[in-house]
Design a protein around this motif. Structure first.
Motif: not given
Length: 135
Positions: A34-35, A94-101, A126-135
């Motif tokens: 999620p974004s 690998a365990l990774v924490t991502l925060t994408e906007f 590979t493309s990892l989808p980022v869904v939704g919008s950051s609010s």
């Protein structure tokens, strides 16, 4: 006639394996993020070595930016630790924490260094989808 000094030139060329290591594109769980929300993702990639390949030194999960530049997100493991399920099974984790906007997909690949080789072996991207919008 003078004495001729015959010489022999010996050129030794190293052997090259007919098949290099095969590196699978990274798989993500969850398969999207999620974004705007920090999300831990488990990335896995199966790496298969040919019988003539040297041992793996490192396997890195890398992010590929839109301009082609790369950055290492994590070292991947096949040691039964750090999120890896089974030691020595050829599946690196690998365990990774991502925060994408925004909603631009994250581009990722695996980069493998084999002992005794200068060039790294790369997986497909590979493309990892980022869904939704950051609010």
């Amino acid at each position: 006639m003078g004495d001729a000094c015959p010489f022999i030139l010996l050129l030794v060329v190293g052997c090259v394996s007919a098949r290099a290591a095969t590196v699978q594109a990274p798989q993500a769980l969850p398969a999207s993020i999620p974004s705007g929300v920090a999300t831990q993702i488990r990335f896995t990639s199966q790496i298969q070595l040919a019988p003539t390949d040297h041992p793996i030194l490192t396997a890195n999960l890398i992010q590929v930016a839109a301009n082609g530049s790369t950055s290492v997100l994590a070292v991947m493991h096949d040691d039964g630790l750090n999120g890896d399920a089974i030691k020595g099974d050829g599946i690196y984790t690998a365990l990774v924490t991502l925060t994408e906007f925004g909603t631009t997909p994250v581009q990722l690949r695996v980069s493998v260094a084999l002992q005794g080789t200068l060039l790294r072996t790369l997986s497909p991207i590979t493309s990892l989808p980022v869904v939704g919008s950051s609010s």
